[in-house]
Scaffold this active site. Structure first.
Site, PDB file in Angstrom:
ATOM      1  CD  GLU A  58       4.050  24.263   9.980  1.00 35.70           C
ATOM      2  OE1 GLU A  58       5.204  23.867   9.774  1.00 35.70           O
ATOM      3  OE2 GLU A  58       3.047  23.826   9.346  1.00 35.70           O
ATOM      4  CB  SER A 177      -5.298 -19.367   6.199  1.00 29.38           C
ATOM      5  OG  SER A 177      -6.067 -18.649   5.245  1.00 29.38           O
ATOM      6  CG  ASP A 209      -7.517 -16.171   0.885  1.00 28.41           C
ATOM      7  OD1 ASP A 209      -7.762 -17.395   0.936  1.00 28.41           O
ATOM      8  OD2 ASP A 209      -6.479 -15.661   1.357  1.00 28.41           O
TER       9      ASP A 209
END
Length: 378
Positions: A58, A177, A209
């Site tokens: 605002e 993966s 990973d």
């Protein structure tokens, strides 16, 4: 009393929501909010909330109007969240709006903050300003589910990111993966990292990973905090995730020497009570809520993903599905067996979008979402 609205109100509010999206990565722990000042079908000024401690939407819009010499008489102000009515890091925005004397204020959703909770709306009406509420409420909530969740249930909104084959496999039996989904899907996932306050993973993923877990494929001024659930505190101190950026480790094991070494690398170790044989995941979410975390992006293995789902800690699913079949392999989540379909958690699809060559699916937990909707209604 709520005044009537028309299609132009929805059009302007959707434009405000689009502007609020431009500060998606910026405002946390404050909500993403935008404000438009309109008269006679013309946009006079606009603004969006800045970094925490900076001006709210605002104030930004009113500043722009003043810079342009705009006369605010007979204008309508559109704001995606009820104007704040309390002193926080900044003065109350409702005071600035009342001083501007618009003829009308249109609000997308009520502020769930108990310090506001309808007070901003009440003050506008008491000043003789007409107010309409709940215009594009659901779209506005989608911008800030974490802020609303933290204010109402005291825990963040958590989505679980998964990358799988069509038959729901996230890896081959060997654990391989990389990569089931394509580069576009992996880059798209970084948007969700960037909008979150915390990227959460498990120690198993760090071991398997060795990921960085940061935002690299989209531009952002603010990196989310990285967090690891590591019940036995076995994470390798040389892991790439410990790159000097702020990182939290949730564990049950007390090891002050290791914690002190990691502290030198900007890592905070949080010891929490166990639940069964692992860190209490409800306690993790409660701790995050207490530390002003709005949104949590989870990228983890099947065990932690399943445990979070079983604990009811997942609010949304973000699934990237590759057009391939893997057959035998590791499933998306490791959850306890259900003996009755009635016990299954109900999610609702909200989006299906191609991210070539893959498909992005989004689904929200029905009960969790509806609870938030009620909190920001009239």
């Amino acid at each position: 009393m709520n005044i009537s609205t028309d299609s132009s109100d929805e059009r302007w509010m959707r434009q405000a929501i689009q502007l609020a999206e431009s500060v998606m990565y910026l405002t946390a722990p404050n909500p993403r909010v935008a404000c438009l000042i309109v008269r006679d079908g013309q946009l006079l000024a606009s603004g969006a909330t800045q970094r925490a401690g900076g001006p709210h939407a605002e104030v930004m819009a009113l500043r722009q109007a003043a810079e342009r010499g705009v006369d605010l008489r007979n204008c309508t102000i559109y704001v995606t969240l009820e104007p704040c009515s309390h002193f926080g890091r900044t003065p109350p925005c409702v005071d600035a709006l009342i001083a501007a004397s618009p003829v009308r204020v249109v609000i997308a959703m009520r502020d769930p903050n108990p310090l506001v909770g309808g007070r901003g709306i009440a003050r506008l009406r008491a000043a003789g300003i007409a107010v309409a509420t709940s215009v594009c409420r659901e779209e506005a909530l989608a911008l800030n589910p974490g802020f609303v969740a933290r204010m109402t249930r005291k825990t963040p909104w958590a989505w679980l990111k998964l990358a799988s084959s069509i038959d729901g496999r996230i890896a081959l039996p060997s654990g391989q993966s990389k990569w089931i989904t394509g580069t576009a899907a992996r880059a798209d996932g970084h948007h969700w990292r960037a909008r979150s306050c915390v990227v959460l993973t498990g120690s198993g993923t760090v071991l398997a990973d060795n990921p960085q877990m940061n935002v690299r494929h989209v531009e952002t001024e603010r990196q989310p905090v990285k967090a690891i659930v590591d019940t036995r505190f076995e994470v390798d101190e040389a892991a790439r995730i410990f790159d000097g950026a702020e990182t939290w480790v949730f564990t049950c094991r007390h090891d002050p020497e290791k914690a002190a070494r990691l502290a030198d690398r900007n890592v905070r170790v949080i010891q929490l009570p166990p639940s069964g044989h692992r860190v209490d995941l409800h306690a993790v979410m409660q701790w995050l809520g207490e530390h002003d975390i709005n949104e949590v992006h989870v990228e983890a293995g099947a065990r932690l993903s399943g445990a979070l789902l079983s604990a009811g800690c997942v609010d949304e699913l973000l699934v990237y599905m590759a057009p391939m079949l893997l057959g035998e392999g590791i499933g998306m989540v490791d959850m306890a067996r259900l003996d009755d379909l009635a016990l299954a958690q109900a999610f609702e699809f909200t989006e299906t979008r191609p991210v070539a060559p893959d498909l992005r699916l989004r689904a929200r937990h029905v009960q969790h979402w509806n609870t938030l909707l009620q909190a920001v209604g009239n």
